[in-house]
Design an enzyme around this catalytic site. Structure first.
Site, PDB file in Angstrom:
ATOM      1  N   GLY A  46      10.773  -5.756   2.420  1.00 55.14           N
ATOM      2  CA  GLY A  46      10.371  -5.506   1.037  1.00 55.14           C
ATOM      3  C   GLY A  46      10.876  -6.587   0.087  1.00 55.14           C
ATOM      4  O   GLY A  46      11.193  -6.299  -1.068  1.00 55.14           O
ATOM      5  N   HIS A  57      -8.541   0.446   2.607  1.00 52.07           N
ATOM      6  CA  HIS A  57      -8.350  -1.009   2.693  1.00 52.07           C
ATOM      7  C   HIS A  57      -9.704  -1.726   2.548  1.00 52.07           C
ATOM      8  O   HIS A  57      -9.780  -2.944   2.684  1.00 52.07           O
ATOM      9  CB  HIS A  57      -7.754  -1.397   4.049  1.00 52.07           C
ATOM     10  CG  HIS A  57      -6.284  -1.116   4.180  1.00 52.07           C
ATOM     11  ND1 HIS A  57      -5.376  -1.384   3.193  1.00 52.07           N
ATOM     12  CD2 HIS A  57      -5.560  -0.621   5.227  1.00 52.07           C
ATOM     13  CE1 HIS A  57      -4.158  -1.055   3.610  1.00 52.07           C
ATOM     14  NE2 HIS A  57      -4.247  -0.576   4.824  1.00 52.07           N
ATOM     15  N   ARG A  80       9.916  -3.012   6.324  1.00 49.14           N
ATOM     16  CA  ARG A  80      10.599  -4.134   6.987  1.00 49.14           C
ATOM     17  C   ARG A  80      11.710  -4.614   6.068  1.00 49.14           C
ATOM     18  O   ARG A  80      12.838  -4.181   6.163  1.00 49.14           O
ATOM     19  CB  ARG A  80       9.581  -5.228   7.332  1.00 49.14           C
ATOM     20  CG  ARG A  80      10.103  -6.289   8.296  1.00 49.14           C
ATOM     21  CD  ARG A  80       9.023  -7.310   8.615  1.00 49.14           C
ATOM     22  NE  ARG A  80       8.604  -8.058   7.443  1.00 49.14           N
ATOM     23  CZ  ARG A  80       9.115  -9.225   7.052  1.00 49.14           C
ATOM     24  NH1 ARG A  80      10.060  -9.794   7.766  1.00 49.14           N
ATOM     25  NH2 ARG A  80       8.682  -9.842   5.961  1.00 49.14           N
ATOM     26  N   TYR A  83       2.232  -6.957  -6.281  1.00 54.36           N
ATOM     27  CA  TYR A  83       3.468  -6.445  -5.671  1.00 54.36           C
ATOM     28  C   TYR A  83       4.684  -7.064  -6.367  1.00 54.36           C
ATOM     29  O   TYR A  83       5.659  -6.377  -6.670  1.00 54.36           O
ATOM     30  CB  TYR A  83       3.438  -6.830  -4.192  1.00 54.36           C
ATOM     31  CG  TYR A  83       4.642  -6.460  -3.364  1.00 54.36           C
ATOM     32  CD1 TYR A  83       4.698  -5.250  -2.677  1.00 54.36           C
ATOM     33  CD2 TYR A  83       5.719  -7.341  -3.226  1.00 54.36           C
ATOM     34  CE1 TYR A  83       5.801  -4.921  -1.894  1.00 54.36           C
ATOM     35  CE2 TYR A  83       6.824  -7.020  -2.454  1.00 54.36           C
ATOM     36  CZ  TYR A  83       6.849  -5.811  -1.787  1.00 54.36           C
ATOM     37  OH  TYR A  83       7.949  -5.503  -1.013  1.00 54.36           O
ATOM     38  N   THR A 132       0.824  -1.224   0.000  1.00 55.99           N
ATOM     39  CA  THR A 132       0.000   0.000   0.000  1.00 55.99           C
ATOM     40  C   THR A 132       0.856   1.271   0.000  1.00 55.99           C
ATOM     41  O   THR A 132       0.664   2.167  -0.827  1.00 55.99           O
ATOM     42  CB  THR A 132      -0.871   0.026   1.286  1.00 55.99           C
ATOM     43  OG1 THR A 132      -1.530  -1.226   1.414  1.00 55.99           O
ATOM     44  CG2 THR A 132      -1.854   1.161   1.286  1.00 55.99           C
TER      45      THR A 132
HETATM   46  P1  A3P Z   1       7.545  -6.738   4.303  1.00 59.01           P
HETATM   47  O1  A3P Z   1       6.939  -6.782   5.681  1.00 59.01           O
HETATM   48  O2  A3P Z   1       7.463  -8.065   3.612  1.00 59.01           O
HETATM   49  O3  A3P Z   1       8.935  -6.212   4.301  1.00 59.01           O
HETATM   50  P2  A3P Z   1       1.804  -2.000   3.338  1.00 59.01           P
HETATM   51  O4  A3P Z   1       2.372  -0.696   2.876  1.00 59.01           O
HETATM   52  O5  A3P Z   1       0.591  -2.429   2.576  1.00 59.01           O
HETATM   53  O6  A3P Z   1       1.611  -2.007   4.823  1.00 59.01           O
HETATM   54  O7  A3P Z   1       2.882  -3.115   2.989  1.00 59.01           O
HETATM   55  C1  A3P Z   1       4.059  -3.247   3.769  1.00 59.01           C
HETATM   56  C2  A3P Z   1       5.054  -4.094   2.995  1.00 59.01           C
HETATM   57  O8  A3P Z   1       5.560  -3.345   1.887  1.00 59.01           O
HETATM   58  C3  A3P Z   1       6.239  -4.455   3.872  1.00 59.01           C
HETATM   59  O9  A3P Z   1       6.675  -5.741   3.422  1.00 59.01           O
HETATM   60  C4  A3P Z   1       7.223  -3.345   3.511  1.00 59.01           C
HETATM   61  O10 A3P Z   1       8.561  -3.647   3.826  1.00 59.01           O
HETATM   62  C5  A3P Z   1       6.992  -3.256   2.009  1.00 59.01           C
HETATM   63  N1  A3P Z   1       7.455  -1.989   1.420  1.00 59.01           N
HETATM   64  C6  A3P Z   1       7.332  -0.740   1.924  1.00 59.01           C
HETATM   65  N2  A3P Z   1       7.904   0.156   1.102  1.00 59.01           N
HETATM   66  C7  A3P Z   1       8.390  -0.522   0.055  1.00 59.01           C
HETATM   67  C8  A3P Z   1       9.108  -0.141  -1.136  1.00 59.01           C
HETATM   68  N3  A3P Z   1       9.432   1.119  -1.383  1.00 59.01           N
HETATM   69  N4  A3P Z   1       9.447  -1.122  -2.001  1.00 59.01           N
HETATM   70  C9  A3P Z   1       9.136  -2.418  -1.759  1.00 59.01           C
HETATM   71  N5  A3P Z   1       8.471  -2.835  -0.660  1.00 59.01           N
HETATM   72  C10 A3P Z   1       8.092  -1.901   0.241  1.00 59.01           C
END
Ligand code: A3P
Length: 344
Positions: A307, A143, A305, A235, A88
């Site tokens: 990604g 969401h 976290r 994703y 997101t």
């Molecule tokens: P992980 O927990 O697997 O690392 P949301 O934004 O829907 O809460 O999703 C969070 C997930 O997106 C997390 O995954 C986070 O690390 C990852 N995320 C956040 N920023 C990102 C980026 N710029 N590129 C890739 N993944 C990203």
């Protein structure tokens, strides 16, 4: 961000908003919600109730129901929809950057704010400031599952939806870490949920805005029926070809990159500014500040976290992986939707 680039808007809140009829409506929602089935929630201090097949925090549900009746989508609005932990924040940063690229990137609000602070969230607005949905930029996020979107969105022939989803095993692992970190942050007295317990809940559909698979299916079907209105992507594909997707998103948003912008490398600049490495290292994104006052424990840093794709391999046994894959295959059979690691 300069505001003159977007048409001035009429309010997105119905004329009932703030009147006695509206207050009465809220009271009735509250009463109805108090009768719904409840379950133990993965979030401390929050309940979780089931409404029309999906699980919600009851305050968010009340806010969502208010929006369902009182939100007036504008024809140029673009709704950024997703289940939690599916990318997101990243998708929101990319679309916000595409939309506001007429400004110098060195002035981008994203250097000091989370996308959550720049883009109003439908189901949170009524909990804090409903007028936030009147933001000038035609981007709103949510969401909510497809079926609970405000009627004015579902019935619109103009506004658009961008939906991101993620492979279910990685989504689960990301969600589990997220909720555990919130608990650890809030209080040592809040007991953590074991991976096994969380896994059971997730597979039973008992995660925030879950069942996760039904959430995906609602938007998938809408994208098949109205591809010109609903842009559905994964994703994993965004990670694989971020530049290609930034261009596709810009086209879908009716903001295609001009030849001159392409020559100047504007799409590449957006990709690079929002990539995990660069973006998670900004001070604002390392901050322990809470994103929303009414969402205790959720700090900016928790949205980043690893990604990675396939991190589930570090947490799930082969049996657990097969169990989720089987649900995925069963749920999506005959829909035409597949995820790489679920295809046998
Ligand atoms: P992980 O927990 O697997 O690392 P949301 O934004 O829907 O809460 O999703 C969070 C997930 O997106 C997390 O995954 C986070 O690390 C990852 N995320 C956040 N920023 C990102 C980026 N710029 N590129 C890739 N993944 C990203």
């Amino acid at each position: 961000m300069s505001s003159s680039n977007f048409p001035s808007k009429t309010s997105r809140l119905s004329e009932n908003y703030g009147l006695e009829t509206f207050k009465e409506m809220r009271k009735q929602y509250k009463e109805m919600i108090s009768t719904l089935p409840k379950r133990e929630s993965e979030y401390p201090f929050f309940d979780s109730c089931q409404y029309e097949g999906f699980w919600y925090n009851s305050s968010f549900l009340e806010s969502a129901l208010c929006m369902q009746q009182n939100f007036k989508a504008q024809p140029s609005d673009i709704f950024l929809c997703s289940a939690p932990k599916t990318g997101t924040t990243w998708r929101n940063a990319l679309t916000f950057s595409i939309m506001t690229r007429h400004d110098d990137f060195t002035n981008s609000p994203l250097l000091n704010k989370l996308p959550h602070e720049c883009i109003p969230c439908l189901e949170l607005a009524f909990l804090s400031n409903p007028k936030f949905v009147d933001a000038e930029l035609p981007l709103l996020s949510t969401h909510l599952p497809y079926t609970l979107l405000p009627k004015s969105i579902l019935e619109s022939d103009n506004c658009k939806i961008i939906y991101i989803c993620r492979e279910p095993k990685d989504t689960f692992v990301s969600w589990w870490h997220f909720t555990q970190k919130i608990k650890a942050k809030l209080s040592s007295k809040v007991s953590l949920v074991t991976l096994d317990q969380a896994f059971k809940w997730f597979c039973q559909g008992k995660s925030g805005y879950g069942p996760y698979w039904d959430h995906i299916l609602g938007y998938w079907k809408a994208s098949v029926e109205r591809p010109e209105r609903v842009f559905f992507f994964k994703y994993e594909d965004l990670k694989e070809d971020t530049l290609g997707y930034v261009k596709k998103l810009a086209d879908f948003m009716d903001k295609p990159f001009s030849k001159e912008e392409q020559e100047r490398g504007v799409p590449q600049e957006i990709v690079s500014r929002c990539n995990f490495e660069n973006w998670s290292n900004l001070e604002v994104n390392k901050s322990e500040k809470y994103i929303y006052e009414n969402l205790p424990g959720v700090s900016n840093s928790l949205l980043f976290r690893k990604g990675d794709i396939g991190d589930w391999k570090n947490y799930l046994t082969k049996d657990m992986a097969k169990f989720i894959d089987d649900i995925t295959l069963e749920k999506f059979k005959s829909s035409g939707l597949t995820f790489a690691s679920s295809v046998k």
